[in-house]
Write a protein that holds these residues in place. Structure first.
Motif, PDB file in Angstrom:
ATOM      1  N   LEU A   8      44.353-128.152  60.429  1.00 16.40           N
ATOM      2  CA  LEU A   8      45.300-127.043  60.567  1.00 16.40           C
ATOM      3  C   LEU A   8      46.521-127.469  61.367  1.00 16.40           C
ATOM      4  N   ARG A  32      45.723-126.891  54.948  1.00 21.32           N
ATOM      5  CA  ARG A  32      44.763-125.800  54.901  1.00 21.32           C
ATOM      6  C   ARG A  32      43.679-126.020  53.847  1.00 21.32           C
ATOM      7  N   ALA A  59      41.179-128.117  55.608  1.00 21.42           N
ATOM      8  CA  ALA A  59      40.543-127.329  56.672  1.00 21.42           C
ATOM      9  C   ALA A  59      39.504-126.370  56.082  1.00 21.42           C
ATOM     10  N   ASP A 117      42.579-117.844  60.416  1.00 23.42           N
ATOM     11  CA  ASP A 117      43.834-118.482  60.025  1.00 23.42           C
ATOM     12  C   ASP A 117      43.815-118.810  58.532  1.00 23.42           C
ATOM     13  N   LEU A 118      42.696-119.360  58.072  1.00 26.48           N
ATOM     14  CA  LEU A 118      42.586-119.718  56.660  1.00 26.48           C
ATOM     15  C   LEU A 118      42.613-118.478  55.762  1.00 26.48           C
ATOM     16  N   SER A 131      46.243-117.337  55.528  1.00 27.85           N
ATOM     17  CA  SER A 131      47.327-118.164  54.984  1.00 27.85           C
ATOM     18  C   SER A 131      46.854-119.310  54.105  1.00 27.85           C
ATOM     19  N   ALA A 132      45.704-119.180  53.470  1.00 28.70           N
ATOM     20  CA  ALA A 132      45.230-120.239  52.574  1.00 28.70           C
ATOM     21  C   ALA A 132      46.143-120.341  51.355  1.00 28.70           C
ATOM     22  N   ALA A 161      38.612-118.730  50.645  1.00 26.31           N
ATOM     23  CA  ALA A 161      38.894-118.386  52.043  1.00 26.31           C
ATOM     24  C   ALA A 161      38.397-116.972  52.356  1.00 26.31           C
TER      25      ALA A 161
END
Length: 414
Positions: free
Chosen positions: A353, A358, A361, A388-389, A392-393, A401
Motif C-alpha cells: 500500500l 493495491r 496488497a 483501505d482496500l 480504493s481497490a 475487496a
C-alpha cells in the motif's frame, strides 16, 4: 456513550472541541492525556495547528472514549478505523470478563488445587493452540475462564516453592489472556490482566517471568498510544534479565530477544530509524546465540521472528522497498506460529500500500486471512489495510475487496 450528531461538517479540530465539551473535559485535562499543554490543544481545536501524528490522534480518541477514529478525522463512517478500547465484539469475552473481574477471595475447593506442574502444562498447551489455530481467539478464549480460576485457586491454596511455581503459571495464564483479548477487552480488563501478570511474576521472584510480563505490558502500552512508557517498560525488563543471561536457560535469552524486538518496533513507529535498527540488531545477536531451530514458547522469538520483525520495522519506518525486499528473502513456513505468519503478510500488504500497489496488497491480505482469520479480523492494522482496500481497490478487484471487507467485519455485512 452518546456521540454528538452534529459533527459531519466540522474539521478535525472542531470535532475534538465538540467531543471534549460533550464529555465535560477541560482543555488542560484532555491535553494532559497527550503529554501536551492546553495551548497546544487550543491551536489544534482552532485550526491554527494541524494534527498529523497518528499516535496523538489515537490518544485523543482513547481519552474521548471514541469507538472509531473516523469520528475525529471525518473519514467515511462506513469504513471502520477502530480505536483499541475493546469495542470489537467477540463471544468469548463475557466468560473471560467474569473469570478475571469476579475472582473469589475464598480458599480452593475441597478437592484441592491443581498441581502447579499440571497448570503450567495446560498454560503451555494453550499457548501452542494460540499460535497454531486459525481461529485462535475463539478456541483459546473458550479455555481461559477455567484456566484462570484454577490458577488463581492454586495460588491461594499453596505455599512455599509450590506457590511460587503456581504464581509463574498464573502469570503465564494472564499473559495469554492479554494476547487473546487484545482489541476485544474493555480497557479496564486489559490493564487488570497486564497488572496481574506482572504482579504474579514479581511475587514469584522469577526474572524470566517478570520480563515476559513486561513484554506483555509493553504491548498494551504501545497499542493504547503510550509508546514512551512501553519503551521504558521493556528496556527496564531487559536490564533486569541481562545480568543472568550468560548461564541462563535458553528461554531467558528468548524473552530478552523478544524485548529487543518489541523496542525496535516501538521506536520505528516513532520514526527513529537508527534506534529501531539498533534494537533489532540486539535481537538478531540473541537469535544467533541460540540454536537455529529455537522458538520461545509464547513470544515465538527465534531466527524466523527476528527476520519477520525486520519487515515490520522497515514498514513502520515507511521504507516499503526495503520491507518488501526483506520479505522476498523469508520462507514464512519456517515460522511455527500461524498467528505470526498472518501478521507478517499484513505487514507485507502495508508495504504494498505504501507503494500504491493495491492489487498486490489485496492478494496478500487474502493470504493473511486464509492463514489466520481472527488475526486479521481483530487486529487494527489488518482492519485498516482491509478498509483501505475496500475503499480504493482497482475496479477489477472491487468484488474481491468487498468480500474480504465483509468477512473481516469492516463493512458490517456478512
Amino acid at each position: 456513550m452518546t456521540i454528538p450528531d452534529d459533527l459531519s461538517d466540522l474539521c478535525p479540530g472542531e470535532r475534538i472541541r465538540v467531543l471534549r465539551e460533550s464529555r465535560g473535559l477541560s482543555r488542560p485535562a484532555l491535553a494532559q492525556f497527550c503529554n501536551r499543554g492546553p495551548d497546544w490543544l487550543k491551536k489544534i481545536e482552532s485550526g491554527e495547528r494541524e494534527l498529523r501524528s497518528h499516535t496523538l490522534m489515537m490518544r485523543l480518541a482513547i481519552a474521548l472514549q471514541l469507538p472509531d477514529l473516523s469520528l475525529l478525522t471525518g473519514g467515511p463512517a462506513e469504513v471502520a478505523q477502530p480505536v483499541p478500547l475493546g469495542r470489537l465484539s467477540h463471544p468469548a469475552m463475557p466468560a473471560i470478563w467474569t473469570a478475571v473481574m469476579a475472582r473469589p477471595l475464598a480458599s480452593a475447593a475441597a478437592d484441592g488445587p491443581v498441581a502447579p506442574a499440571v497448570l503450567q502444562g495446560r498454560a503451555d498447551q494453550t499457548w501452542r493452540l494460540w499460535h497454531s489455530s486459525r481461529r485462535n481467539r475463539s478456541e483459546v478464549g473458550a479455555l481461559l475462564p477455567v484456566l484462570i480460576r484454577d490458577a488463581e485457586a492454586a495460588v491461594r491454596a499453596l505455599d512455599g516453592e509450590q506457590r511460587r511455581a503456581a504464581l509463574v503459571a498464573l502469570s503465564d495464564v494472564y499473559r495469554l489472556t492479554g494476547q487473546a483479548t487484545a482489541y476485544i477487552a474493555p480497557a479496564e480488563l486489559a490493564w487488570v490482566v497486564a497488572d496481574r501478570a506482572l504482579t504474579a511474576a514479581q511475587a514469584a521472584d522469577a526474572p524470566a517471568a517478570i520480563a515476559a510480563a513486561a513484554w506483555n505490558l509493553g504491548n498494551i502500552l504501545r497499542e493504547t498510544a503510550y509508546p514512551e512508557e512501553a519503551l521504558r517498560v521493556v528496556t527496564e525488563a531487559a536490564d533486569l534479565i541481562r545480568p543472568h543471561l550468560e548461564d541462563a536457560p535458553e528461554d531467558w535469552r528468548g524473552v530478552y530477544g523478544a524485548l529487543q524486538l518489541h523496542a525496535a518496533v516501538t521506536v520505528a513507529r516513532d520514526g527513529r530509524e537508527g534506534d529501531a535498527w539498533r534494537y533489532w540488531d540486539k535481537g538478531d545477536q540473541v537469535a544467533k546465540s541460540l540454536p537455529a531451530a529455537y522458538v520461545h514458547p509464547s513470544t515465538v522469538f527465534g531466527r524466523a521472528n527476528v527476520d519477520f520483525h525486520a519487515v515490520s520495522v522497515a514498514t513502520d519506518l515507511q521504507r516499503a522497498q526495503r520491507a518488501l525486499g526483506l520479505a522476498d528473502d523469508i520462507d514464512p513456513d519456517v515460522m511455527p506460529s500461524r498467528e505470526r505468519r498472518a501478521r507478517l503478510w499484513v505487514e507485507v500488504a502495508r508495504g504494498h500500500l505504501q507503494r500504491g500497489d493495491r492489487t498486490a496488497a489485496l492478494h496478500v491480505m487474502q493470504m493473511a486471512h486464509k492463514i489466520g482469520a481472527e488475526t486479521v479480523s481483530y487486529t487494527p492494522s489488518a482492519r485498516g489495510v482491509t478498509a483501505d482496500l475496500w475503499r480504493s481497490a482497482p475496479r477489477a478487484m472491487r468484488t474481491e475487496a468487498s468480500e474480504l471487507a465483509a468477512v473481516v467485519g469492516i463493512t458490517g455485512t456478512a
